[in-house]
Design an enzyme around this catalytic site. Structure first.
Site, PDB file in Angstrom:
ATOM      1  CD1 TRP A 149      20.768  -1.032  20.033  1.00 45.92           C
ATOM      2  CD2 TRP A 149      20.520  -2.479  18.358  1.00 45.92           C
ATOM      3  NE1 TRP A 149      21.391  -0.496  18.932  1.00 45.92           N
ATOM      4  CE2 TRP A 149      21.246  -1.372  17.882  1.00 45.92           C
ATOM      5  CE3 TRP A 149      20.240  -3.525  17.470  1.00 45.92           C
ATOM      6  CZ2 TRP A 149      21.704  -1.274  16.567  1.00 45.92           C
ATOM      7  CZ3 TRP A 149      20.693  -3.442  16.156  1.00 45.92           C
ATOM      8  CH2 TRP A 149      21.414  -2.325  15.720  1.00 45.92           C
ATOM      9  CE  LYS A 173      22.132   1.225  29.208  1.00 46.26           C
ATOM     10  NZ  LYS A 173      20.751   1.200  28.618  1.00 46.26           N
ATOM     11  CG  ASP A 175      19.797  -1.437  23.936  1.00 47.25           C
ATOM     12  OD1 ASP A 175      20.798  -0.729  23.802  1.00 47.25           O
ATOM     13  OD2 ASP A 175      18.782  -1.335  23.201  1.00 47.25           O
ATOM     14  CB  SER A 176      16.132   1.784  25.532  1.00 49.33           C
ATOM     15  OG  SER A 176      16.722   2.449  26.633  1.00 49.33           O
ATOM     16  N   GLY A 224      29.651  -1.857  22.412  1.00 43.69           N
ATOM     17  CA  GLY A 224      28.945  -0.785  21.726  1.00 43.69           C
ATOM     18  C   GLY A 224      29.875  -0.020  20.807  1.00 43.69           C
ATOM     19  CD  GLU A 246      33.118  -7.621  20.746  1.00 42.02           C
ATOM     20  OE1 GLU A 246      32.108  -7.622  20.015  1.00 42.02           O
ATOM     21  OE2 GLU A 246      33.604  -8.647  21.259  1.00 42.02           O
ATOM     22  CG  LEU A 247      35.022  -0.232  21.934  1.00 46.60           C
ATOM     23  CD1 LEU A 247      36.032   0.875  22.112  1.00 46.60           C
ATOM     24  CD2 LEU A 247      33.753   0.034  22.739  1.00 46.60           C
ATOM     25  CD  GLU A 378      30.568  -0.800  13.309  1.00 52.78           C
ATOM     26  OE1 GLU A 378      30.531  -1.997  13.637  1.00 52.78           O
ATOM     27  OE2 GLU A 378      30.730   0.133  14.134  1.00 52.78           O
TER      28      GLU A 378
END
Length: 508
Positions: A149, A173, A175-176, A224, A246-247, A378
């Site tokens: 998001w 997908k 994001d909500s 995410g 990518e985290l 984080e």
């Protein structure tokens, strides 16, 4: 050119289940969004696969022209895209505008350079002059893209662009929290010439749709958290499909004794508080040489305290809202934990419900120690910790602590020193005399993480060939290079020649 909200939502599979997120500026509900069922994911994937061969059969130049038109439409609909992003995520107008420009740049880059990245190339054959080898790049087929998001345009659409140019179909997908931004971008892509069936979007909770999507695709691009990335990697491994991940990051900045302190403080403010700190490549910890610590701290505090917070849809706001109650709660808990264990707030430190339900002041902490959550976890909010170091070596050692390795920043007037330090920092991208933007905006260079910050790269050649299968084709000028009749003598001669070459090349 713009589409109504109802028209945007009609791009999703029909459903009897709906859900809505919360508008960060006001706390009011955003529009109800149809929630895709797992059977609809399979149906969308089937439609993508049916359309993909025709898209891949088109010349690369045709696909490049489509992307160029897409870039122009994004520019033309700049204000609409900014409005949607602010409505859904609460970011400041300036950061929404930068995001639009970012994805425009990605589309323009691959429209210009994609053909060269995908072009067939020669390789050294087994027997030069007798055996030729060429390497081509075939599309994977169906690429899945799951993006977060915090950057619903740049991350979600920026990863779709090279996948489409490579000849793939894409199943995204949404994001909500921010589906409308993605759906509007897809609407523009279809107007630019992308066949509707080639790029399809589904919406719903990641816990349900993530596994369903992985079951259908040939490669997955995910941005995410590291925890979710681990689960996705396991699921992809079970299917033996590739994944670009990518985290998370706990990104460091190093301020050397010779740094321009005003420039470094300005860069730190941008890197720590852009998008309210909700940025995977943002800076969360700063190591400053003791000779300039006080001067840098004072300049950082001064610039941070001057930031203008607000919920406006114009450019007179420097920092917007956090996007959700969850992010606000995490930010507040990190600050509270640090204060309870002896840290000091140099500036900021408070939630600002007077501005909106999820606002929090940009915050600078000093005296942070290892037992505090903010030290290594984080935050993903507008909080940065400041540390005094006595040497360059100490700064590098501390910058390399932890499991992450996404992005870093180094400030020095000596570019040679900056490059030397950068080479010792464990991070996929290191910006010398910039906080974060230079690397992500250098679209010809790869961007991604080391260690638990991810695998694979976006941008540049690496960012498009990840969506392909390299195929080697060899050709021989005679029917066989090794006639059976001379097999023994030929192999003995080759062995003797190899021995002689090794003796010459490795002579002490």
């Amino acid at each position: 050119m713009t589409a109504s909200i109802e028209a945007l939502l009609r791009q999703l599979p029909s459903s009897t289940e709906f859900a809505s997120a919360t508008a960060p500026f006001t706390g009011e509900p955003l529009p109800d969004v149809p929630q895709t069922g797992t059977e609809s994911v399979a149906a969308a994937a089937l439609a993508c696969r049916a359309a993909q061969p025709g898209w891949a059969a088109r010349p690369v130049r045709d696909r490049q022209r489509v992307l160029a038109r897409f870039a122009r439409l994004l520019v033309d609909d700049h204000d609409r895209l900014c409005d949607l992003m602010q409505w859904e995520t609460g970011k400041a107008r300036v950061h929404a505008a930068i995001e639009v420009q970012g994805v425009v740049s990605v589309a323009r880059h691959y429209a210009a350079r994609g053909g060269a990245y995908l072009g067939e190339r020669r390789a050294l054959g087994a027997v030069p002059g007798l055996v030729g080898a060429r390497v081509g790049y075939r599309p994977k087929g169906l690429v899945g893209v799951i993006a977060p998001w915090n950057y619903p345009l740049f991350l979600a659409v920026g990863d779709v662009v090279p996948a489409l140019l490579a000849g793939n179909a894409v199943l995204s997908k949404a994001d909500s929290q921010a589906p409308l931004t993605l759906l509007h971008a897809r609407h523009l892509a279809v107007r630019a010439g992308v066949p509707e069936a080639v790029w399809q979007v589904v919406a719903g909770p990641g816990s349900r749709l993530g596994p369903a999507l992985i079951d259908e695709v040939d490669h997955l691009s995910f941005t995410g958290s590291t925890a979710t990335g681990r689960d996705i990697a396991r699921r992809c491994a079970d299917r033996l499909i590739g994944a670009s991940l990518e985290l998370g990051g706990k990104n460091p900045m190093i301020v050397c004794a010779d740094a321009d302190l005003r420039a470094a403080a300005r860069g730190a403010v941008q890197a720590a508080f852009s998008n309210a700190g909700q940025m995977c490549i943002g800076i969360e910890r700063i190591y400053v040489h003791e000779k300039v610590f006080d001067g840098f701290r004072d300049e950082l505090i001064r610039r941070t305290a001057r930031l203008r917070l607000g919920a406006g849809y114009d450019y007179d706001v420097d920092m917007g809202s956090l996007t959700s109650r969850r992010q606000l709660d995490l930010t507040r808990s990190h600050v509270a934990d640090a204060l309870a264990k002896g840290a000091t707030v140099a500036t900021g430190g408070r939630a600002r419900p007077d501005l909106g339900p999820f606002f929090h002041e940009p915050t600078v902490l000093t005296g942070v120690t290892a037992e505090m959550a903010v030290y290594a976890e984080e935050t993903f909010g507008p909080v940065v910790s400041l540390y005094r170091v006595t040497s360059e070596a100490e700064a590098i050692r501390l910058a390399n602590e932890g499991d992450y390795g996404l992005s870093a920043s180094v400030w020095t007037r000596d570019l040679r020193r900056g490059r030397r330090i950068a080479a010792q920092v464990v991070a996929g991208a290191v910006n010398v005399n910039d906080g974060y933007l230079s690397a992500i905006a250098s679209l010809g260079a790869p961007m991604g993480g080391m260690r638990t910050s991810g695998t694979g790269r976006r941008h540049g050649r690496e960012g498009i060939v990840r969506y392909t299968e390299p195929q080697t084709v060899t050709t021989q000028r005679i029917a066989t290079a090794y006639p059976d009749r001379f097999r023994g003598p030929l192999l003995r001669a080759m062995n003797a020649g190899t021995r002689a070459l090794l003796a010459i090349r490795h002579r002490p």
